[in-house]
Every structure is written in structure tokens, then in C-alpha cells.
Write a protein that holds these residues in place. Structure first.
Motif, PDB file in Angstrom:
ATOM      1  N   CYS A   1       0.829  -1.209   0.000  1.00  0.00           N
ATOM      2  CA  CYS A   1       0.000   0.000   0.000  1.00  0.00           C
ATOM      3  C   CYS A   1       0.862   1.257   0.000  1.00  0.00           C
ATOM      4  O   CYS A   1       0.498   2.272  -0.603  1.00  0.00           O
ATOM      5  N   ALA A   2       2.005   1.184   0.677  1.00  0.00           N
ATOM      6  CA  ALA A   2       2.921   2.324   0.660  1.00  0.00           C
ATOM      7  C   ALA A   2       3.490   2.531  -0.729  1.00  0.00           C
ATOM      8  O   ALA A   2       3.654   3.679  -1.188  1.00  0.00           O
ATOM      9  N   GLN A   3       3.812   1.447  -1.416  1.00  0.00           N
ATOM     10  CA  GLN A   3       4.351   1.566  -2.765  1.00  0.00           C
ATOM     11  C   GLN A   3       3.317   2.155  -3.715  1.00  0.00           C
ATOM     12  O   GLN A   3       3.665   2.913  -4.622  1.00  0.00           O
ATOM     13  N   LYS A   4       2.044   1.825  -3.514  1.00  0.00           N
ATOM     14  CA  LYS A   4       1.009   2.421  -4.361  1.00  0.00           C
ATOM     15  C   LYS A   4       0.906   3.924  -4.146  1.00  0.00           C
ATOM     16  O   LYS A   4       0.469   4.657  -5.039  1.00  0.00           O
ATOM     17  N   ASN A   5       1.323   4.398  -2.964  1.00  0.00           N
ATOM     18  CA  ASN A   5       1.296   5.828  -2.666  1.00  0.00           C
ATOM     19  C   ASN A   5       2.621   6.508  -2.986  1.00  0.00           C
ATOM     20  O   ASN A   5       2.869   7.613  -2.502  1.00  0.00           O
ATOM     21  N   GLY A   6       3.467   5.854  -3.745  1.00  0.00           N
ATOM     22  CA  GLY A   6       4.737   6.458  -4.107  1.00  0.00           C
ATOM     23  C   GLY A   6       5.832   6.229  -3.098  1.00  0.00           C
ATOM     24  O   GLY A   6       6.830   6.950  -3.102  1.00  0.00           O
ATOM     25  N   GLY A   7       5.669   5.244  -2.212  1.00  0.00           N
ATOM     26  CA  GLY A   7       6.705   4.923  -1.241  1.00  0.00           C
ATOM     27  C   GLY A   7       6.552   5.594   0.102  1.00  0.00           C
ATOM     28  O   GLY A   7       7.385   5.405   0.990  1.00  0.00           O
ATOM     29  N   GLU A   8       5.503   6.387   0.287  1.00  0.00           N
ATOM     30  CA  GLU A   8       5.283   7.048   1.576  1.00  0.00           C
ATOM     31  C   GLU A   8       3.787   7.223   1.801  1.00  0.00           C
ATOM     32  O   GLU A   8       3.024   7.436   0.863  1.00  0.00           O
ATOM     33  N   PHE A   9       3.387   7.117   3.072  1.00  0.00           N
ATOM     34  CA  PHE A   9       1.977   7.304   3.402  1.00  0.00           C
ATOM     35  C   PHE A   9       1.649   8.789   3.487  1.00  0.00           C
ATOM     36  O   PHE A   9       2.508   9.635   3.762  1.00  0.00           O
ATOM     37  N   ALA A  10       0.378   9.096   3.270  1.00  0.00           N
ATOM     38  CA  ALA A  10      -0.054  10.493   3.253  1.00  0.00           C
ATOM     39  C   ALA A  10      -0.378  11.029   4.634  1.00  0.00           C
ATOM     40  O   ALA A  10      -0.520  12.233   4.804  1.00  0.00           O
ATOM     41  N   TYR A  11      -0.483  10.142   5.654  1.00  0.00           N
ATOM     42  CA  TYR A  11      -0.906  10.564   6.981  1.00  0.00           C
ATOM     43  C   TYR A  11       0.193  10.269   8.009  1.00  0.00           C
ATOM     44  O   TYR A  11       1.003   9.357   7.838  1.00  0.00           O
ATOM     45  N   ASP A  12       0.173  11.058   9.085  1.00  0.00           N
ATOM     46  CA  ASP A  12       1.063  10.752  10.193  1.00  0.00           C
ATOM     47  C   ASP A  12       0.358   9.784  11.141  1.00  0.00           C
ATOM     48  O   ASP A  12      -0.755   9.319  10.880  1.00  0.00           O
ATOM     49  N   ASN A  13       1.004   9.497  12.259  1.00  0.00           N
ATOM     50  CA  ASN A  13       0.442   8.503  13.179  1.00  0.00           C
ATOM     51  C   ASN A  13      -0.828   8.983  13.869  1.00  0.00           C
ATOM     52  O   ASN A  13      -1.570   8.174  14.438  1.00  0.00           O
ATOM     53  N   SER A  14      -1.100  10.283  13.852  1.00  0.00           N
ATOM     54  CA  SER A  14      -2.316  10.828  14.454  1.00  0.00           C
ATOM     55  C   SER A  14      -3.441  10.993  13.446  1.00  0.00           C
ATOM     56  O   SER A  14      -4.514  11.480  13.803  1.00  0.00           O
ATOM     57  N   GLY A  15      -3.191  10.634  12.187  1.00  0.00           N
ATOM     58  CA  GLY A  15      -4.225  10.741  11.166  1.00  0.00           C
ATOM     59  C   GLY A  15      -4.281  12.072  10.461  1.00  0.00           C
ATOM     60  O   GLY A  15      -5.230  12.324   9.700  1.00  0.00           O
ATOM     61  N   PHE A  16      -3.295  12.955  10.667  1.00  0.00           N
ATOM     62  CA  PHE A  16      -3.275  14.246   9.992  1.00  0.00           C
ATOM     63  C   PHE A  16      -2.617  14.103   8.623  1.00  0.00           C
ATOM     64  O   PHE A  16      -1.653  13.347   8.444  1.00  0.00           O
ATOM     65  N   LEU A  17      -3.121  14.856   7.671  1.00  0.00           N
ATOM     66  CA  LEU A  17      -2.597  14.828   6.312  1.00  0.00           C
ATOM     67  C   LEU A  17      -1.225  15.488   6.284  1.00  0.00           C
ATOM     68  O   LEU A  17      -1.077  16.654   6.657  1.00  0.00           O
TER      69      LEU A  17
END
Length: 668
Positions: A465-481
Motif C-alpha cells: 500500500c505504501a508503494q502504491k502511494n509512491g513509497g510514503e503514506f499520506a498521513y502521520d500517526n495521528s491521522g493528519f494529512l
């Protein structure tokens, strides 16, 4: 543009001054006050030095080396220089041991050179244990920060265009600060997990980076009165953010003032105060405030000695003497905040009286009576307290005006109020509430929809799923963009990760209490009853998805259609760090083709359909996929672009007006 007036030259006033401000803050009456000579004092930089040390420590580009001693190190090759040193202290013993080890290495390398010839001679003036090529030597330079100006000015006569301009400047600066703070916290979490030192505070680090690049506002002028672009009720979660936007220039002290050493006539002038319950003798009734001066407290915030009429205390007395208005910021604990306190700007006050009194602890304290100037909007702190009561006892607070206490009919996790105290319009009651967008059945049967990650405990940056997002997630651990993207892939039903995975944010639904209300200016609108943090998920913009052919047929019948492809790309502004990092590149992956579908909201809709249009919105639209992988049909998810206080209206940028109909292009 508005008028920037140089502040009144205090040296030209008669002595004693022949004017003062009444309690109402509008008229002046002649009085005679004895002049209190200011104490000759240097600029108190103790708080600034502490803050500067913290900021430079948090800033990896700053000079983190300790200052060099006033005398040079003794030369280990010169015995006379060592003999002239006084008796060795513990610190000198450390230096002595350092030189001993250095000489041991020098001897070893000299022997190696005589034997093998593969070691270069060291510069005798160098303290390096091994030779370092010139191109690898690090030259550390100290940054010169722009200091606050000592020139006092007042900004007046702002036109509507000026107000919009300054508001946009403040909005973009705060958005950059929030995005940088969230990004910095994420980076610090990575460093902490890798064992690379203690975790730094994201608010301090973000402020330091903005200061390094000269992005703090109004450093060239010190503004008396209202700050352009900052409205009464604006909400802040960090003291450093107050400094960044120039609302309050002290990171720790409660009184912001121009010191006597920088004043044109040698008298300090106060410009703002923070009331946060730090002094037991404060009395706050809203429009009238009994403010206790600073000083005389121990490390436990207990009064332990008498206060003195100096520094900020004297500055408040001088501001009263000259009739200068004071900005008041209130800090207090609030339910739902991620920080210990929130700070809200409550407007301008006049100091109408000052005296020296014995406080509750038995020590002398300086007291000041501040009265709020009339004609200002309602205090932000009062609105926040009202919203807190409204969430739990709405009918007791407002017995009339409610049409429904939950138009979602429990389809959302939190109720959505419907309020109208203006006219008899009940329009939102006639639509079926739709919590999520309804897509055509064929998009769920496309190839690849059954693919998911196999993370058992939670997704990592190397999972599918991270690879589908370009290698990084869009959210931090608190759910903020963290930063906006053309498209975000969240974990779905075919993923093995748990429901609390950090990559499952928008699919959890509405979290904040919202209220659909009737407005004379915008018709139906939406406001929040909760405090919303910048970068937080709000809700989905829901409707029934129609293909291009279906939309053409429905448009003939006059149905209300929404075209997602016409939303302004505000997602690109969130997390844009090009002003901080010169090599910053706007995210372009995952890329999506032009969206060619419409959403029908003529019969079924959700709360987002009542959000008003604005060219300076506080919400953005982010495209998200989680229940299918067809990039032609993403979900429309709304995120906060700034801190949104309770009872403030939500707004979106729907796009430019249609040149034929003159209406907003998103709606048919």
C-alpha cells in the motif's frame, strides 16, 4: 493599500499627559497622573536566549558548537604554554587527557609513515587525530536572524482588498507552519525509532525553519493594535505560532512589550498580553479583566516575593499612561485539543487603571484593569465555551430554532444538527441522508480490486500500500494529512492490517459534530461545534456517481449535479514546502486521468453538500481510494487547511463561475 501610521512620538507629549481613556474606551477625559520615572534597565533577553538556544538546537543548520573559550587552547608542542597554565581543574584535566591521546595517535602515525610511507604528516596546528582533505572539512557559520524592529506603527484604513490580501498572507503562513510542524514531527519520530537522539518538539522546529528563511510576519515593524489578517476568534495551539504571525512576540512571557532600551523616549510600551491562568490574582469576567503583572514566582508558579514596577509591568503602566490599546490572547484547556492549552485572540482592550496590591499569597503584586473596546465581534473564548455547552445541552442553550438534532438519522457516528432561526425554510429535511458515495457496480469488478497488503500489525513504508502511494503514506500517526497528493490509496477490505492502521483515515467516517444552519449571507451553510486541527479529516463529499452519458441525461432534467473534476486543486497547497526546501517537488504520483464523471445530489446527499463557497477556503478536497482501485472514480474527502475554532463556518473553493450561466461551475 491601508495606511501604516508611525506611532506617536512620545517625546512630543506634554508632561504630564493630558489625556486618558475612559472605561468604555471611546472618549477621553483630562486627568493628571504623577509621572513614574522608568527604571534604567538593559534589554531583558533571558527568555529570548533560552528560546534561541532551543531553536538553534532544533535546527540542524544552526551552529550547534559551544562558544570557544576566551583564551586559546595550549599548544601541546609548546611546553612553555602548558607550564604557564594554572593548577589543573576538572575541565583542564579533560583537555590534558585529550592532548595525551592526540599525541599518542600522532606518534603512532609518525611511526607508520617512517615504516610504510602510507600516512601523511599532520598539520602541527591541527587538532585532528587523522588528516582530513580540505574538501571534506565542514565550515560551520552562524546565521544572522532578522531582529524585531523597534519602530511602533498602527495599521489603519484597510480596504476590502487589503483585508483579503493580509488574510491570505496569514492563512498561507499558518498553513505552512502547520504542514511543516506535522512533517517535522513525522521526521523526528523516524529519528527516534532509529535511536538518533531525543525527540524534538515539532512546533519549535517549524518556527525555527520559518525564521531561518525570513518567513515570520511583520519583523520590520512592531504593530500596535490589530494585526492585519488576524481576526477575533482565531485559534492557535502553540505559543510559537503566535510569534510567527506577530500576534504576541514573546515565546514564554505573558507581556509583549518594547523595552526601554529600544524605545525612542526610553520608556517601555506594552502591545499584547496572554491571560492563561498563571497568576492566582487574575480576575477574568470577559469584557473586564483584572490582570496581574509578571514576576515574583518560583519554579512551581507560586508567588514567592513582591513584584516590581519594571520590565513588562512598567510597560503596561506606560501603555495606560499614553492610552495605548492592548491585544488580549486567552489561553485555556479545551476538550478535544491535542495540546495542553489553546490560545484564542479576543480583541483589543484599554488599560483604565493600575495599582499595587497585596495578593492572595501575601506578596505585593501589580494589578491592571483592562476593559474591552466596544464595537468588536464577540470574543472567541466566549464562543468556544458556548459551543462546549451547545454540544451537550443544545435545547437548553437555544430553545428555539432547531429543526432536527440529527439529520443523518444515526447514519453518522456523531449527530448533525439542523438550525434555522431566520425563516421557515426546511429544505435539508426533504433529502435522504447519504453517508458515503454510491458508485456504479461495474467499478468494483475491475482487475486489481482484490489486491491488498499482508501487514499483520500495521503498515510500514515498504508494504504494497505504501508503494502504491509512491513509497510514503499520506498521513502521520495521528491521522493528519502530511501533504496533499493527486490521489491517496488507503488500505481496504482486502488488506490484512488492523482497523487502527495509520493508512485508514477517511473510511472511518465523520468524527466532529457539525451543524447545518441558515445564514442571511450564504443561504444554507455548515459550521463546526468542535475544535478542528489543521490537516484533520472532516467528512466525505457524498452523492450518487453518474457516468458521463448518465450525467448528460440528468442535466437536461435540471437535477443538481456536482462535477468533481472542477474542484480547485487546493490539495497542492497543503504541505507545499518549496519555501523551506529549495529542492521540493510537488507530488505528481499517483497520477490520475481527468475525472469525467458527475455526482447526483438532487435526492440523496450528505452534510458536505451544504458547505459554502469561498476563494479563501478552510477546507480542501483530496481524492482517495480504499474500497476499489479504479482511479477514474475516487472518493472526494475533505480536510482542514487551518485550525478551525468552534462555531466557525466551513468553506470550499468550488471553482470559477461558469461563463454561460454565471453560476459556480461545480453545480448544474
Amino acid at each position: 493599500m491601508g495606511t501604516v501610521l508611525p506611532f506617536l512620538d512620545l517625546n512630543l507629549l506634554p508632561d504630564p499627559p493630558t489625556f486618558s481613556t475612559t472605561d468604555a474606551g471611546n472618549a477621553t477625559t483630562p486627568i493628571i497622573r504623577p509621572k513614574i520615572e522608568p527604571k534604567v534597565e538593559p534589554f531583558d533577553e533571558s527568555t529570548t536566549q533560552i528560546l534561541t538556544h532551543q531553536l538553534e538546537f532544533d535546527n540542524p543548520s544552526s551552529n550547534l558548537l559551544p562558544s570557544s573559550p576566551t583564551t586559546p587552547f595550549p599548544d601541546p608542542n609548546d611546553p612553555s604554554s602548558i607550564a604557564l597554565e594554572p593548577a589543573a581543574s576538572s575541565e583542564e584535566n579533560v583537555y590534558s587527557e585529550f592532548y595525551r591521546i592526540t599525541e599518542m595517535f600522532r606518534s603512532a602515525f609518525a611511526q607508520r609513515r617512517q615504516k610504510c610511507g602510507d600516512v601523511d604528516d599532520l598539520d602541527p596546528n591541527s587538532r585532528a587525530i587523522v588528516p582530513v582533505p580540505d574538501e571534506r572539512r565542514l565550515v560551520v557559520t552562524t546565521r544572522r536572524y532578522q531582529k524585531r524592529s523597534s519602530e511602533l506603527v498602527r495599521v489603519t484604513n484597510l480596504s476590502i482588498e487589503d483585508q483579503r490580501y493580509f488574510r491570505d498572507v496569514v492563512r498561507r503562513t499558518r498553513m505552512l507552519y502547520d504542514a511543516l510542524r506535522i512533517f517535522s514531527m513525522m521526521e523526528e519520530d523516524k529519528r527516534h525509532r532509529m535511536g538518533m537522539g531525543r525527540r524534538m518538539r515539532g512546533d519549535l522546529r517549524a518556527a525555527a525553519m520559518l525564521r531561518d528563511r525570513g518567513l515570520w510576519l511583520h519583523r520590520d515593524k512592531r504593530i500596535v493594535g490589530s494585526i492585519p489578517g488576524i481576526y477575533i476568534g482565531d485559534l492557535f495551539f502553540f505559543r510559537m505560532e503566535l510569534c510567527v504571525v506577530a500576534l504576541h512576540g514573546q515565546a514564554q512571557a505573558g507581556i509583549d512589550y518594547l523595552p526601554s532600551s529600544q524605545s525612542s523616549n526610553g520608556e517601555p510600551i506594552a502591545t499584547s498580553v496572554i491571560v492563561s491562568g498563571g497568576y492566582e490574582d487574575d480576575e477574568d469576567s470577559g469584557d473586564v479583566l483584572i490582570y496581574t503583572g509578571q514576576g515574583g514566582q518560583d519554579k512551581f508558579s507560586k508567588q514567592c516575593c513582591d513584584q516590581k514596577l519594571e520590565g513588562g509591568n512598567l510597560a503596561l503602566e506606560r501603555s495606560m499612561h499614553y492610552g495605548i490599546e492592548i491585544r488580549v490572547i486567552r489561553g485555556f484547556k479545551y476538550e478535544g485539543s491535542l495540546t495542553t492549552k489553546v490560545y484564542v485572540y479576543d480583541g483589543l482592550y484599554r488599560i483604565v487603571d493600575s495599582w499595587f496590591d497585596v495578593g492572595k499569597s501575601g506578596f505585593g503584586v501589580c494589578k491592571y484593569r483592562l476593559v474591552r473596546i466596544e464595537g468588536q465581534p464577540e470574543m472567541g473564548s466566549a464562543i468556544m465555551r458556548f459551543a462546549m455547552t451547545l454540544k451537550t445541552r443544545p435545547l437548553q442553550v437555544r430553545p428555539t430554532g432547531y429543526l432536527n438534532l440529527d439529520i443523518s438519522m444515526k447514519k453518522e457516528k456523531v449527530p448533525i444538527f439542523l438550525y434555522n432561526d431566520i425563516d421557515s425554510d426546511h429544505d435539508p429535511l426533504y433529502y435522504e441522508y447519504l453517508p458515503r458515495t454510491v458508485f456504479p457496480a461495474f467499478i468494483y469488478h475491475a482487475a486489481g480490486n482484490n489486491m491488498g497488503c499482508d501487514c499483520a500489525s500495521g503498515c510500514s513504508n515498504d508494504c504494497m500500500c505504501a508503494q502504491k502511494n509512491g513509497g510514503e503514506f499520506a498521513y502521520d500517526n495521528s491521522g493528519f494529512l502530511l501533504r496533499g497528493k493527486p490521489l491517496i490509496f488507503e488500505c481496504g477490505a482486502n488488506c490484512c492490517c488492523p482497523p487502527n492502521c495509520r493508512n485508514r483515515v477517511t473510511q472511518k467516517g465523520l468524527r466532529n459534530r457539525l451543524e447545518v444552519f441558515r445564514s442571511r449571507e450564504t443561504g444554507w451553510g455548515v459550521r463546526t461545534l468542535d475544535l478542528i486541527h489543521a490537516g484533520a479529516f472532516i467528512c466525505e463529499y457524498a452523492g450518487v456517481v453518474l457516468t458521463k452519458e448518465q450525467a448528460q441525461i440528468c442535466s437536461i432534467t435540471g437535477d443538481s449535479l456536482v462535477y468533481p473534476g472542477r474542484f480547485t486543486e487546493r490539495w497542492a497547497e497543503w504541505g507545499d514546502l518549496s519555501q523551506i526546501y529549495p529542492g521540493y517537488v510537488r507530488p505528481t504520483y499517483p497520477s490520475i486521468p481527468p475525472l469525467d464523471f458527475a455526482m447526483d445530489v438532487s435526492r440523496m446527499r450528505n452534510v458536505a453538500c451544504y458547505i459554502s463557497h469561498s476563494t479563501s477556503p478552510n477546507l480542501l478536497v483530496q481524492f482517495v481510494l480504499y474500497d476499489h482501485n479504479n482511479m477514474m472514480f475516487p472518493h472526494l474527502m475533505l480536510f482542514a487547511m487551518e485550525n478551525i475554532p468552534p462555531m466557525r463556518e466551513l468553506s470550499l473553493d468550488y471553482g470559477v463561475a461558469d461563463e454561460y450561466t454565471g453560476k459556480l461551475s461545480i453545480c448544474n
